[in-house]
Design an enzyme around this catalytic site. Structure first.
Site, PDB file in Angstrom:
ATOM      1  N   TYR A  73       7.183  32.557  37.132  1.00 48.55           N
ATOM      2  CA  TYR A  73       5.823  32.116  37.449  1.00 48.55           C
ATOM      3  C   TYR A  73       5.367  31.070  36.459  1.00 48.55           C
ATOM      4  O   TYR A  73       5.949  30.900  35.388  1.00 48.55           O
ATOM      5  CB  TYR A  73       4.849  33.303  37.491  1.00 48.55           C
ATOM      6  CG  TYR A  73       4.411  33.812  36.139  1.00 48.55           C
ATOM      7  CD1 TYR A  73       5.252  34.582  35.352  1.00 48.55           C
ATOM      8  CD2 TYR A  73       3.145  33.512  35.622  1.00 48.55           C
ATOM      9  CE1 TYR A  73       4.853  35.042  34.106  1.00 48.55           C
ATOM     10  CE2 TYR A  73       2.742  33.975  34.378  1.00 48.55           C
ATOM     11  CZ  TYR A  73       3.592  34.736  33.622  1.00 48.55           C
ATOM     12  OH  TYR A  73       3.208  35.184  32.385  1.00 48.55           O
ATOM     13  N   LYS A  82      10.010  32.623  31.910  1.00 47.88           N
ATOM     14  CA  LYS A  82       8.675  33.094  32.311  1.00 47.88           C
ATOM     15  C   LYS A  82       8.797  33.930  33.587  1.00 47.88           C
ATOM     16  O   LYS A  82       8.395  33.495  34.672  1.00 47.88           O
ATOM     17  CB  LYS A  82       7.726  31.897  32.479  1.00 47.88           C
ATOM     18  CG  LYS A  82       6.246  32.282  32.384  1.00 47.88           C
ATOM     19  CD  LYS A  82       5.407  31.047  32.168  1.00 47.88           C
ATOM     20  CE  LYS A  82       3.915  31.313  32.278  1.00 47.88           C
ATOM     21  NZ  LYS A  82       3.388  32.263  31.328  1.00 47.88           N
ATOM     22  N   GLU A 118       4.664  36.702  19.205  1.00 45.41           N
ATOM     23  CA  GLU A 118       3.634  35.998  19.982  1.00 45.41           C
ATOM     24  C   GLU A 118       2.667  37.048  20.497  1.00 45.41           C
ATOM     25  O   GLU A 118       2.829  38.230  20.211  1.00 45.41           O
ATOM     26  CB  GLU A 118       4.261  35.191  21.123  1.00 45.41           C
ATOM     27  CG  GLU A 118       4.989  36.049  22.147  1.00 45.41           C
ATOM     28  CD  GLU A 118       5.569  35.240  23.307  1.00 45.41           C
ATOM     29  OE1 GLU A 118       5.023  34.175  23.648  1.00 45.41           O
ATOM     30  OE2 GLU A 118       6.570  35.703  23.889  1.00 45.41           O
ATOM     31  N   LEU A 144       7.946  32.971  24.446  1.00 38.92           N
ATOM     32  CA  LEU A 144       7.828  32.008  25.532  1.00 38.92           C
ATOM     33  C   LEU A 144       7.575  30.623  24.920  1.00 38.92           C
ATOM     34  O   LEU A 144       6.735  30.500  24.023  1.00 38.92           O
ATOM     35  CB  LEU A 144       6.652  32.371  26.445  1.00 38.92           C
ATOM     36  CG  LEU A 144       6.554  31.436  27.648  1.00 38.92           C
ATOM     37  CD1 LEU A 144       7.524  31.870  28.729  1.00 38.92           C
ATOM     38  CD2 LEU A 144       5.154  31.385  28.195  1.00 38.92           C
TER      39      LEU A 144
HETATM   40  N1  PDD Z   1       0.549  33.155  29.690  1.00 43.56           N
HETATM   41  N2  PDD Z   1       3.307  33.685  25.519  1.00 43.56           N
HETATM   42  C1  PDD Z   1       3.255  34.456  26.617  1.00 43.56           C
HETATM   43  C2  PDD Z   1       3.950  35.773  26.611  1.00 43.56           C
HETATM   44  C3  PDD Z   1       2.553  34.004  27.750  1.00 43.56           C
HETATM   45  O1  PDD Z   1       2.509  34.761  28.854  1.00 43.56           O
HETATM   46  C4  PDD Z   1       1.885  32.750  27.703  1.00 43.56           C
HETATM   47  C5  PDD Z   1       1.143  32.206  28.898  1.00 43.56           C
HETATM   48  C6  PDD Z   1       1.958  31.991  26.520  1.00 43.56           C
HETATM   49  C7  PDD Z   1       1.319  30.629  26.411  1.00 43.56           C
HETATM   50  O2  PDD Z   1       2.013  29.679  27.197  1.00 43.56           O
HETATM   51  P1  PDD Z   1       1.262  28.406  27.809  1.00 43.56           P
HETATM   52  O3  PDD Z   1       0.683  27.665  26.655  1.00 43.56           O
HETATM   53  O4  PDD Z   1       2.340  27.675  28.495  1.00 43.56           O
HETATM   54  O5  PDD Z   1       0.194  28.927  28.739  1.00 43.56           O
HETATM   55  C8  PDD Z   1       2.691  32.489  25.459  1.00 43.56           C
HETATM   56  C9  PDD Z   1      -0.061  32.774  30.939  1.00 43.56           C
HETATM   57  C10 PDD Z   1      -1.252  31.914  30.758  1.00 43.56           C
HETATM   58  C11 PDD Z   1      -0.332  34.031  31.736  1.00 43.56           C
HETATM   59  O6  PDD Z   1       0.581  34.848  31.809  1.00 43.56           O
HETATM   60  O7  PDD Z   1      -1.428  34.179  32.287  1.00 43.56           O
END
Ligand code: PDD
Length: 289
Positions: A33, A148, A181, A205
Site C-alpha cells: 500500500y 510497505k 521507527e 520503512l
Molecule cells: N505510514 N514508518 C512506518 C511504519 C509507516 O507506516 C510510515 C507511513 C512511515 C512514514 O513514511 P512516509 O513518510 O512515506 O509516509 C514510516 C503511512 C502514512 C500509514 O500507514 O498511514
C-alpha cells in the site's frame, strides 16, 4: 458529494466498493500500500510513492502491468471525482484473488483499490506548537518492514497502546533498545545541532518524508547522521521529532513520560518543520493557515 472509491478499473461509491472474499490481501496480507497527501488538489511526492510501490512489487514478485502514467491518471481521476483538495489517497495493490493456497497462484491478476478521504493538515500546524508525546514498545514485526505491506497488525497494536497511553505515537524498539521507527512514522533525535535517524535497512520503512527531510536539512547546512540510536540516547537528546506523510513533521516532547530537552518544541525541530512546509508549498501551492 458521495465518497468514491476505485476498484479494479472502476470508480464506485465507497459504500458499495467491494473486493473478492478470497483476495490475497485479505487472507494473507499479500499486498502493498501507499498513502499520499493531497494538498491543493495535488498529490505530494507522487513519483517517490510510485517508485517505492514498484520496489515492493519487484521484491514480492507481483506482476502488475499498469504503467506509472496510467496509474497516475487513475489516481488523479479519483481525487478529482471526490472533489478533494486536502486529504489522503490510499492505494492498495494485492497479488489478486484465487482459491486459498499459500504459494503464488498462477495467472492471477493484481487487485488495485484506491480511496480518498479528507484530512486536515492544518491541525498538524497546531500540534507543532505544542509537540507530541510518544511511548516505546518492543518491535514485534517481521524481517522485511522496508516493504510497505498491509501486514500491519504489530503496528496496529503499538498504535493502540499509544492511544491508550494518551500518546501520539509508539516508537518500536529492537531487542537491544535501538529506536527503529514509529508505528506509522519515522523517528529522529537532535544532538548538538545534528539530526539523527535510523539508517535504511530491512527494519524500517524508507519513509518518503524521511528522505525529503534529509535532503532539506542538508541543503540548509544542518548535518544529518543516518545511524542507529538507543532509547537511552533519545531520552538524553536535545530534541526529538517524527515524520510521515500524515504528520508531516512533529516535535516529540515526551518519551515514555519523560521530557525531552526543555519539554517544548526545540529550535531545530521548529526550523525543520518550516522547511518541510515550504517544500509542500513549493510542490503543491498549499500554504499553512
Ligand atoms: N505510514 N514508518 C512506518 C511504519 C509507516 O507506516 C510510515 C507511513 C512511515 C512514514 O513514511 P512516509 O513518510 O512515506 O509516509 C514510516 C503511512 C502514512 C500509514 O500507514 O498511514
Amino acid at each position: 458529494m458521495p465518497q468514491l472509491a476505485y476498484v479494479d478499473g472502476r470508480i464506485t461509491r465507497l459504500a458499495e466498493a467491494r473486493v473478492h472474499v478470497e483476495d490475497r490481501g485479505l487472507q494473507f496480507a499479500d499486498s502493498l500500500y501507499e498513502v499520499a497527501a493531497i494538498l491543493n488538489g495535488r498529490l505530494l511526492d507522487w513519483p517517490q510513492h510510485l517508485a517505492r510501490l514498484r520496489r515492493g512489487l519487484a521484491a514480492l514478485f507481483i506482476d502488475f502491468d499498469m504503467s506509472d502514467a496510467a496509474l497516475t491518471l487513475q489516481a488523479q481521476r479519483l481525487v478529482a471525482a471526490n472533489g478533494q483538495t486536502e486529504g489522503l489517497l490510499y492505494l492498495q495493490l494485492s497479488r489478486g484473488s484465487a482459491r486459498r493456497d499459500h504459494p503464488f497462484p498462477v495467472a492471477v491478476r493484481p487487485t488495485l483499490i484506491m480511496t480518498v478521504r479528507r484530512f486536515d493538515f492544518a491541525q498538524r500546524v497546531d500540534q507543532q506548537q505544542t509537540g507530541v508525546s510518544v511511548i516505546t514498545v518492543n518491535d514485534m514485526r517481521w524481517g522485511r518492514v522496508d516493504l510497505k505491506t498491509t501486514g500491519l497488525l504489530p503496528n496496529v497494536l503499538a498504535k493502540q497502546d499509544a492511544r491508550a497511553a494518551g500518546a501520539f505515537e509508539a516508537w518500536l524498539l529492537s531487542p537491544d533498545a535501538i529506536v527503529r521507527e514509529g508505528g506509522s512514522t519515522n523517528a529522529w533525535i537532535v544532538r548538538q545541532g545534528r539530526i539523527i535517524t535510523h539508517p535504511l535497512s530491512a527494519n524500517i520503512l524508507p519513509g518518503i518524508t524521511r528522505d525529503t527531510l534529509i535532503r532539506l536539512a542538508r541543503a540548509a547546512q544542518i548535518p544529518v547522521d543516518e545511524r542507529p540510536f538507543t532509547l537511552a540516547e533519545a531520552l538524553a537528546a536535545d530534541e526529538a521529532l517524527l515524520t510521515s506523510t500524515t504528520a508531516p513533521l512533529l516535535p516529540v516532547v515526551r518519551i515514555d513520560g519523560q521530557a525531552i530537552g526543555t519539554g517544548a518544541p526545540g529550535p531545530i525541530a521548529t526550523r525543520l518543520a518550516a522547511l518541510v512546509w515550504d517544500e509542500i508549498a513549493r510542490q503543491t501551492g498549499w500554504r499553512r493557515p
